[in-house]
Design a protein around this motif. Structure first.
Motif, mmCIF file in Angstrom:
data_model
loop_
_atom_site.group_PDB
_atom_site.id
_atom_site.type_symbol
_atom_site.label_atom_id
_atom_site.label_comp_id
_atom_site.label_asym_id
_atom_site.label_seq_id
_atom_site.Cartn_x
_atom_site.Cartn_y
_atom_site.Cartn_z
ATOM 1 N N ARG A 21 -11.001 -5.033 1.799
ATOM 2 C CA ARG A 21 -11.873 -5.638 2.805
ATOM 3 C C ARG A 21 -12.288 -4.599 3.817
ATOM 4 O O ARG A 21 -13.443 -4.496 4.186
ATOM 5 N N THR B 45 -0.408 -7.750 -3.495
ATOM 6 C CA THR B 45 -1.791 -8.188 -3.661
ATOM 7 C C THR B 45 -2.476 -8.309 -2.305
ATOM 8 O O THR B 45 -3.645 -7.970 -2.164
ATOM 9 N N GLY B 46 -1.707 -8.736 -1.295
ATOM 10 C CA GLY B 46 -2.276 -8.879 0.039
ATOM 11 C C GLY B 46 -2.700 -7.541 0.613
ATOM 12 O O GLY B 46 -3.799 -7.409 1.158
ATOM 13 N N VAL C 268 -6.737 -13.606 3.810
ATOM 14 C CA VAL C 268 -6.271 -12.287 3.356
ATOM 15 C C VAL C 268 -7.194 -11.750 2.262
ATOM 16 O O VAL C 268 -7.409 -10.552 2.156
ATOM 17 N N GLY C 269 -7.753 -12.659 1.467
ATOM 18 C CA GLY C 269 -8.709 -12.233 0.456
ATOM 19 C C GLY C 269 -8.102 -11.943 -0.900
ATOM 20 O O GLY C 269 -8.659 -11.188 -1.690
ATOM 21 N N ILE C 270 -6.931 -12.530 -1.203
ATOM 22 C CA ILE C 270 -6.330 -12.335 -2.522
ATOM 23 C C ILE C 270 -7.034 -13.251 -3.528
ATOM 24 O O ILE C 270 -7.371 -14.385 -3.201
ATOM 25 N N ALA D 160 -5.796 -6.367 -1.102
ATOM 26 C CA ALA D 160 -6.969 -7.148 -0.689
ATOM 27 C C ALA D 160 -7.442 -6.733 0.699
ATOM 28 O O ALA D 160 -8.637 -6.558 0.936
ATOM 29 N N LEU D 161 -6.490 -6.553 1.615
ATOM 30 C CA LEU D 161 -6.871 -6.174 2.976
ATOM 31 C C LEU D 161 -7.502 -4.785 3.002
ATOM 32 O O LEU D 161 -8.498 -4.559 3.679
ATOM 33 N N LEU E 252 -4.060 -14.707 -8.482
ATOM 34 C CA LEU E 252 -2.917 -13.875 -8.064
ATOM 35 C C LEU E 252 -2.156 -14.528 -6.926
ATOM 36 O O LEU E 252 -0.930 -14.563 -6.921
ATOM 37 N N LEU F 297 -3.796 -7.239 -10.719
ATOM 38 C CA LEU F 297 -3.112 -6.455 -9.692
ATOM 39 C C LEU F 297 -3.505 -4.990 -9.810
ATOM 40 O O LEU F 297 -3.629 -4.277 -8.814
ATOM 41 N N ILE G 246 4.995 -9.880 -4.813
ATOM 42 C CA ILE G 246 3.653 -10.015 -5.417
ATOM 43 C C ILE G 246 2.630 -10.288 -4.318
ATOM 44 O O ILE G 246 1.564 -9.677 -4.269
ATOM 45 N N LEU G 247 2.977 -11.198 -3.403
ATOM 46 C CA LEU G 247 2.025 -11.532 -2.339
ATOM 47 C C LEU G 247 1.775 -10.348 -1.416
ATOM 48 O O LEU G 247 0.646 -10.091 -1.011
#
Lengths: 333, 336
Positions: free
Chosen positions: A328, A320-321, B127-129, A324-325, B133, A269, A316-317
């Motif tokens: 990207r 992390t989401g 989403v690309g996680i 990640a976005l 995780l 994370l 957490i989602l």
């Protein structure tokens, strides 16, 4: 291509900034619902809660940067804690905390070296090796050494949990202080940061995670580097184990194991790449702060205890989401 | 490339031989208990759960991912089914209507698994996680939802007809084993004969090449996590039928055990390699060890030790053999 220094910083630490921003937003949200969140007592107790996960995370961070994965560190931690406590109680109940930590740490180094032998000399993947050694170490502890909780720890371990700094009086008159454990954690974080940045072995840890073959061709001694990594993981785990039992005021051989995946999650994370070569100590520490904040503050917001796990999962989602976005987008994918 | 597959096969044969040796040793040590029909039967009720979970994790490992949430999925599916069995079915139902209700419950359970897996797939592929995780988060989420629904209590008392799935036999074969055989056969065919299966291996072997050769990575990944979720759902059916209760945090130690079984079965956690049959042999080996040592009155902790030692032993053996094989073919530069 010239980029201004500050922009460069922002780019290099993009991930860390996002995590920091998430921590700030969460803190403001929690604080606006319950102003108790900002009390010194609560902040001190949150910081204390980061110590165990933090020490483990530093070790995990090293392994991940080197491009491998270790899940035996909690087993090493609980093993060193339990065996050291028993040994000290038996042989020299008056031993000081520094000596106790050194014994546990060195025991951890030896166990870490066992991992290193398999990983480095036999070139086996860390996940497989540490799955094996982790269950062997814990199985050995519970089969041959003991399953009973040690209720009376050496005095110096109990005393350690009571050492606090930066005393502040709270509104209700109670005097609260920051646990010295937190100072130990941050000291080791700085030490590892410096070691990674300024020593040859430290640079080799990153190199190893980036490209193993190239690292060997450049002339790094990979065996040495890996023994350094897994030895350090062992040392930190031993320290974390002793600190944990000191905080809990008992030595429970069933503790700690089962938290390893959360520790790894905290490090990832924080921006450490799971495939190696990338990551910062600062990020790993932030990752730990974020997870501890999520885990420990829901009660303050008035979320009923049986909702906790679901909310932890969602946060957490979301964190992390969003990371990640962001990444990207920055890569233009 | 060919060489690698050859290695995998010889590793499998080695694992199979060692598993047989374990069986023989156990049979020799405690013949009066180990070789009884009762023991064989009781083993055949025990291992299908872990076996299915391991295959679920294996499927996600083939692409270089992992599914830590699969036990959470099994429990959540179990709880949805339990709700139907205890709250929806009117009292006194029997015969054909009961059968329909049971089918409905099982469909709900398995589709819960599929949907949960779909969510994992979306988070990872769209989403690309990072898989570890994403599925750690959903593990908390699924378990969390299960806790919210049950407030932490177990739901129990299912229809007799449903318990058949967990506790009865069809011609000497336990019902869970029957499901296990059918499912693994299905997955095995899916992985080796369909384009989805082949694409899974390709993504795990070389992601970039796979994408450039036109494989729609996101779709394949989502399907692989759905498949893993479906297996989780099926495990949920067996779990609650065997124990006659559904609980939010049942079997949490299964996660690491299932990872252990997959790598023992020759699955490469970095992706690309692994066969269903390897995982099946691995889970059998652990079951023999586990039952045998139970009969020798070893504690569960001693078993944990033995499992770890067994994993290392097999892996060291494989690595030494494979290195020998590799050296014979190309004199590789020593990377020291």
């Amino acid at each position: 291509m010239k980029i201004s220094a500050s922009k460069n910083m922002l780019k290099r630490f993009r991930h860390e900034f996002i995590i920091l921003a998430i921590i700030v937003v969460l803190s403001i949200t929690i604080g606006s619902i319950n102003s108790q969140f900002y009390s010194v007592g609560n902040i001190y107790s949150l910081l204390k809660s980061t110590v165990i996960m933090g020490l483990f995370a530093l070790g995990s961070f090293l392994v991940l940067v080197s491009g491998d994965i270790d899940i035996s560190f909690t087993a090493i931690g609980v093993f060193c804690m339990y065996v050291t406590s028993k040994l000290v109680l038996l042989v020299m109940p008056g031993a000081g905390i520094v000596l106790i930590m050194l014994i546990a740490g060195l025991m951890g180094v030896l166990l870490g070296f066992i991992n290193a032998v398999f990983i480095s000399l036999l070139k086996m993947p860390g996940l497989i090796v540490t799955l094996g050694t982790g269950s062997m170490i814990r199985g050995f502890l519970l089969t041959f050494i003991g399953v009973r909780i040690i209720n009376k720890l050496p005095d110096s371990m109990i005393a350690f949990s009571k050492i606090t700094l930066l005393h502040k009086a709270q509104e209700n008159g109670h005097i609260v202080g920051l646990s010295i454990g937190f100072v130990v954690f941050i000291a080791f974080a700085i030490l590892i940061y410096l070691a990674l940045k300024y020593t040859v072995t430290g640079r080799a840890v990153y190199a190893l995670g980036g490209d193993r073959v190239a690292t060997a061709r450049v002339g790094f001694n990979i065996t040495k580097v890996q023994f350094f990594i897994y030895g350090t993981v062992g040392f930190l785990s031993g320290l974390a184990g002793v600190t944990h039992s000191s905080f809990m005021r008992n030595g429970n051989p069933f503790d700690l194991v089962g938290t390893e995946l959360s520790v790894i999650a905290a490090v990832v994370l924080g921006g450490t790449s799971i495939t190696g070569g990338k990551g910062t100590v600062f990020g790993a520490v932030l990752g730990v702060f974020l997870l501890v904040l999520i885990n420990n503050s829901l009660i303050m917001v008035g979320i009923p205890s049986y909702w906790q796990r679901a909310v932890v999962g969602i946060i957490i989602l979301l964190s992390t989401g969003s990371v990640a976005l962001q990444e990207r987008r920055s890569r233009g994918v | 490339m060919k060489n690698w597959f050859k290695n995998i096969d010889s590793n499998l044969i080695r694992l199979l031989i060692i598993t047989m040796i374990v069986f023989i040793i156990m049979a020799a040590l405690v013949p009066s208990k180990f070789l009884t029909l009762r023991n064989i039967e009781s083993m055949s009720f025990q291992f299908p759960e872990l076996g299915l979970l391991s295959i679920a994790i294996m499927i996600t490992m083939l692409t270089g991912g992992i599914d830590l949430s699969v036990v959470g999925i099994a429990n959540l599916s179990g709880i949805f089914m339990a709700l139907i069995f205890t709250k929806v079915i009117p009292e006194g139902t029997s015969g054909f209507p009961m059968f329909l209700y049971l089918i409905m419950g099982i469909i709900v359970g398995v589709s819960t698994g599929a949907f949960a897996g779909y969510l994992n797939g979306l988070l990872i592929a769209k989403v690309g996680i990072t898989p570890i995780l994403a599925t750690l988060g959903t593990m908390q989420l699924f378990t969390g939802i299960a806790v919210v629904i049950t407030k932490g209590f177990a739901i129990s008392g299912f229809p007799e007809a449903f318990l058949i799935i967990g506790n009865s036999k069809i011609l000497f074969v336990s019902f869970p084993l029957f499901i296990f055989i059918l499912t693994t056969a299905g997955i095995s065919v899916l992985l080796s004969k369909t384009s989805l299966g082949i694409n899974l291996y390709l993504i795990g072997t070389n992601e970039k090449a796979a994408v450039f050769s036109g494989i729609r990575k996101a779709r394949v990944l989502i399907k692989s996590y759905m498949l893993s979720g479906i297996l989780g759902g099926i495990t949920g059916v067996i779990m609650i039928a065997r124990t006659n209760s559904a609980k939010a945090d049942y079997g949490s130690s299964y996660v690491l055990q299932a990872i252990l079984v997959s790598v023992l079965g020759g699955v490469n956690p970095a992706g690309g390699f692994g066969k269903v049959i390897g995982v099946v042999i691995a889970v059998l080996a652990l079951q023999f060890l586990s039952s045998g040592f139970s009969m020798l009155r070893f504690s569960n902790f001693a078993k944990e030790f033995i499992w770890g030692a067994f994993l290392l032993f097999i892996m060291v053996l494989n690595f030494i053999q494979n290195r020998k094989a590799a050296k014979n073919i190309v004199k590789k530069e020593d990377l020291k």
